[in-house]
Design an enzyme around this catalytic site. Structure first.
Site, short mmCIF file in Angstrom:
data_model
loop_
_atom_site.label_atom_id
_atom_site.label_comp_id
_atom_site.label_asym_id
_atom_site.label_seq_id
_atom_site.Cartn_x
_atom_site.Cartn_y
_atom_site.Cartn_z
N GLU A 219 -3.82 -54.55 56.58
CA GLU A 219 -4.62 -54.55 57.80
C GLU A 219 -5.02 -55.99 58.09
OE1 GLU A 219 -8.85 -52.81 59.63
OE2 GLU A 219 -8.36 -52.54 57.51
N ARG A 439 -4.66 -49.76 41.33
CA ARG A 439 -5.23 -50.91 42.02
C ARG A 439 -5.55 -51.99 40.97
NH1 ARG A 439 -10.11 -51.23 46.40
NH2 ARG A 439 -10.83 -53.31 45.91
N LYS A 449 -12.72 -56.41 51.61
CA LYS A 449 -12.70 -57.42 52.67
C LYS A 449 -14.04 -57.46 53.42
CE LYS A 449 -8.66 -55.97 54.20
NZ LYS A 449 -7.43 -55.82 55.02
#
Length: 720
Positions: A219, A439, A449
């Site tokens: 993103e 992860r 983020k």
């Protein structure tokens, strides 16, 4: 105590250990594992690490020199040999060793040692690369030495190369094998490069050679960080392994968080990682298709418009309570949908939800949101739309539309996999396989983020490329080589187990790459530096040209000035006793006769005389120093600490409660005159102080050169 088994990653065989064991006549059973090369002994003890195991074989097999001095030389060479695995420095290393071997049969002494085995293995392990260089006649001494060893010990070495080098199989998938059947494949020289095989052997479900198509879909709401790097590199690994395709897709469905700045820097970071992709696409390219699909679902009764307030909706989903809007007519839903599209006051109160199953134990299937209103202009298409799809709705459709065969997702999305498949089913599109991996979490590190953005917006860091940030640009600016990052991530493999990784391991890999090649310089801490007067020192300064790295010719040369009065660190001066003989590095010995101190006992001045015929082996203190000249360079040495004080935040814990109040430390120093030539980004070692990366190079005498301390995997940088 016998070695019971040697275990190592299937695609990273420790060729030098295997070759050394063969030459020593030691038979060691092998098996593959996901961890670093390990000896397991009959009494349950273990040794781990390629060079630890090599040294063990060296001692057991009498390959560690004929005396203590040769053993010391061997240790020095073993510190150098990893440079052969540094792709860009490979030929420089060949040049250096070729020159060194001009009149030698063996690297150290007059018999075979583990240094010969280590360098031979490094060359042999590159396969075709070394074969082509052997034919070029470029390195005649090195080729002579290599061929001599190959012929003298052909029985053992031929077997090793046939097993672990010639059968490379790089990028070719194999069916899973039992431990007893597993062979070791992979070009050992390629470890640490983007696209090389990581230390795991897994298969994508129903994958066919030449028919795999993958996507890396960040993103554009921040810069690429170390967690994203794992996803990017694993996608590239599988694309290359199956001779397939990889595309980059920007998941740009939330205009409130996204910008062209983030797109540009993500592409920059992807290039930095060496990711090779077919094309770049955007989810926004498919907005018309997604709108059409949403309307089809409304008409089929598989989606409805809901004006329930967000907090109430979240509570109802948790409790399995159906919305009051769930059974609205198709006509009512279409009417409200058009209000959403128009971005009207009424439309802004609504969202579009999928009609799945409000009683499903998997809460992701409890009528998830497909579309929301957002009047903020989109960074690519402006104000054309007032409604935007959620990631959960857009991703399954776009994956299918773009022909993605396998979607790699971190295991945090596991509960939403059922939702992904259900949406594809309702949309009537092709099913895409999901492959999960864990992860990557790092200690004392925030990867959200949203949280990283808080530091930027509140001026706690200098920007997204701040050296304290886990972004690719941040850690590279701090001094991490991309090669080390790639090796670190690929060593984690595609495990689905959640893990919390230590930064020390990453910085240790980095040190092994930079130490054999980075130039050496000298600095003295400005605070309370001490002048040592050498009474028999040169009345007129003179200059010698010496190597910037004693074992690596490619680092170039530097000019060292020798003067009657020299500067040394205050901390070093405090350690000297009257009449003590010390070693001045790159000069020789000196004897300190007089020590002046202030009222607090701090050394303020020293005097003595040179004793260049003295032995460096007899001195306790080996000190760095700088000449008293006006050519010295002002430095600012900068060290960093973690942004938070807790290794791992617990669920629901606020990161603001564990902020580290002091994360940047500056120390004024002076450096040798050669540091005027440092370029931004150049990595160097300040002798006895650590590794540094030049962030601000020399421009004028009044402006200090800024050097960022690079962790070495053992301790925080301490300047003395």
């Amino acid at each position: 105590m016998e070695i019971k088994v040697l275990s190592f990653p299937a695609d990273s065989p420790p060729l030098l250990v295997i070759a050394a064991a063969k030459l020593a006549g030691i038979t060691i059973p092998t098996e593959t594992s996901g961890s670093a090369p390990t000896f397991s002994f009959s009494n349950g003890s273990k040794l781990q690490g390629t060079y630890v195991l090599l040294r063990y074989i060296g001692r057991v097999g009498n390959f560690y020199g004929q005396n203590a001095y040769e053993a010391g030389e061997i240790d020095e060479w073993l510190d150098y040999t990893p440079v052969f695995s540094s792709g860009s420095e490979f030929e420089n290393a060949c040049t250096y060793v070729d020159k060194y071997l001009e009149r030698r049969t063996f690297v150290v002494g007059h018999s075979l040692s583990i240094v010969d085995i280590a360098i031979w293995s490094a060359l042999a392990g590159t396969g075709q690369r070394w074969d082509s260089l052997r034919k070029s006649k470029k390195y005649q001494n090195l080729v002579r030495w290599f061929n001599s060893l190959s012929a003298e010990y052909s029985d053992s070495l031929d077997e090793v190369t046939a097993t672990y080098v010639s059968n490379r199989g790089l990028g070719k998938p194999t069916a899973a094998k039992s431990k007893e059947q597993q062979g070791v494949k992979g070009d050992v020289s390629e470890k640490g490069k983007a696209g090389s095989r990581p230390s795991f052997e897994v298969d994508l479900p129903d994958a066919e050679i030449g028919k795999v198509r993958l996507r890396f879909a960040p993103e554009p709401s921040g810069y690429l960080h170390i967690g994203h790097s794992k996803a990017a590199l694993l996608n590239q690994y599988f694309a290359q392994r199956y001779q397939g395709q990889l595309i980059v897709r920007f998941d740009d469905t939330n205009p409130a968080k996204e910008s062209n700045e983030f797109v540009d820097n993500l592409l920059k970071d992807i290039e930095t990682l060496g990711i090779k992709y077919e094309t770049v696409t955007y989810t926004s390219d498919y907005f018309p298709d997604l709108m059409e699909m949403a309307e089809n679902l409304i008409r089929q009764g598989k989606a409805y418009v809901d004006d329930t307030p967000r907090e109430q909706m979240q509570k109802e989903r948790m409790d399995g309570i159906e919305s009051k809007c769930r059974n609205n007519s198709i006509e009512e839903n279409m009417k409200l949908w058009k209000e959403m599209i128009a971005g009207s006051e009424r439309g802004l109160e609504c969202c579009l939800r999928g009609k799945l199953d409000m009683q499903d134990p998997n809460k992701s299937l409890r009528d998830p949101v497909y579309y929301r209103c957002n009047p903020i202009p989109h960074h690519r298409i402006g104000s054309k739309y007032k409604v935007y799809p959620t990631y959960d709705f857009a991703c399954p459709f776009v994956d299918a539309k773009e022909g993605i065969t396998h979607a790699l997702r971190s295991s945090e999305y596991h509960d939403r996999n059922a939702q992904y498949y259900r949406i594809q089913e309702d949309l009537g599109v092709r099913k895409v396989h999901i492959y999960e991996f864990s992860r990557l979490n790092m200690v004392y590190t925030l990867l959200s983020k949203r949280k990283l953005l808080w530091f930027v917006q509140n001026g706690k860091v200098d920007g997204w490329d701040d050296p304290r940030f886990p972004t690719v640009q941040g850690i590279v600016r701090r001094g991490l080589l991309v090669e080390a990052l790639i090796q670190f991530i690929l060593e984690q493999g595609a495990s689905k187990n959640l893990n919390l990784m230590e930064w020390d391991k990453l910085w240790t890999i980095n040190k092994k790459i930079i130490d054999p090649v980075c130039p050496r310089h000298t600095a003295v801490i400005e605070d309370r530096r001490v002048l040592l007067t050498l009474t028999d020192g040169p009345d007129k300064p003179f200059v010698r040209i010496i190597p910037r790295h004693k074992k690596y010719e490619g680092a170039g040369e530097k000019a060292t000035t020798y003067t009657k009065r020299i500067w040394i660190d205050h901390a070093d001066a405090q350690l000297i006793s009257a009449n003590e003989e010390i070693t001045l590095m790159d000069w020789g010995n000196a004897i300190v006769k007089e020590i002046s101190r202030d009222q607090d006992g701090n050394v303020t001045q020293l005097s003595g005389f040179l004793h260049l015929e003295g032995s460096v082996k007899t001195t306790k203190l080996k000190l760095t120093w700088l000449p008293e000249t006006n050519e010295l360079v002002n430095l600012t040495l900068v060290g960093f600490d973690y942004l938070i004080t807790k290794k791992k935040l617990e669920e629901g814990e606020d990161f603001l409660d564990v902020l580290n109040p002091c994360t940047r430390f500056e120390t004024a120093a002076i450096g040798d005159s050669n540091m005027r030539n440092l370029k931004r980004g150049e990595i160097l070692q300040l002798e006895r102080k650590g590794y540094f990366r030049c962030d601000v190079p020399f421009t004028r005498s009044s402006k200090p050169v800024v050097l960022f301390a690079i962790p070495d995997g053992r301790q925080q940088a301490v300047f003395k």
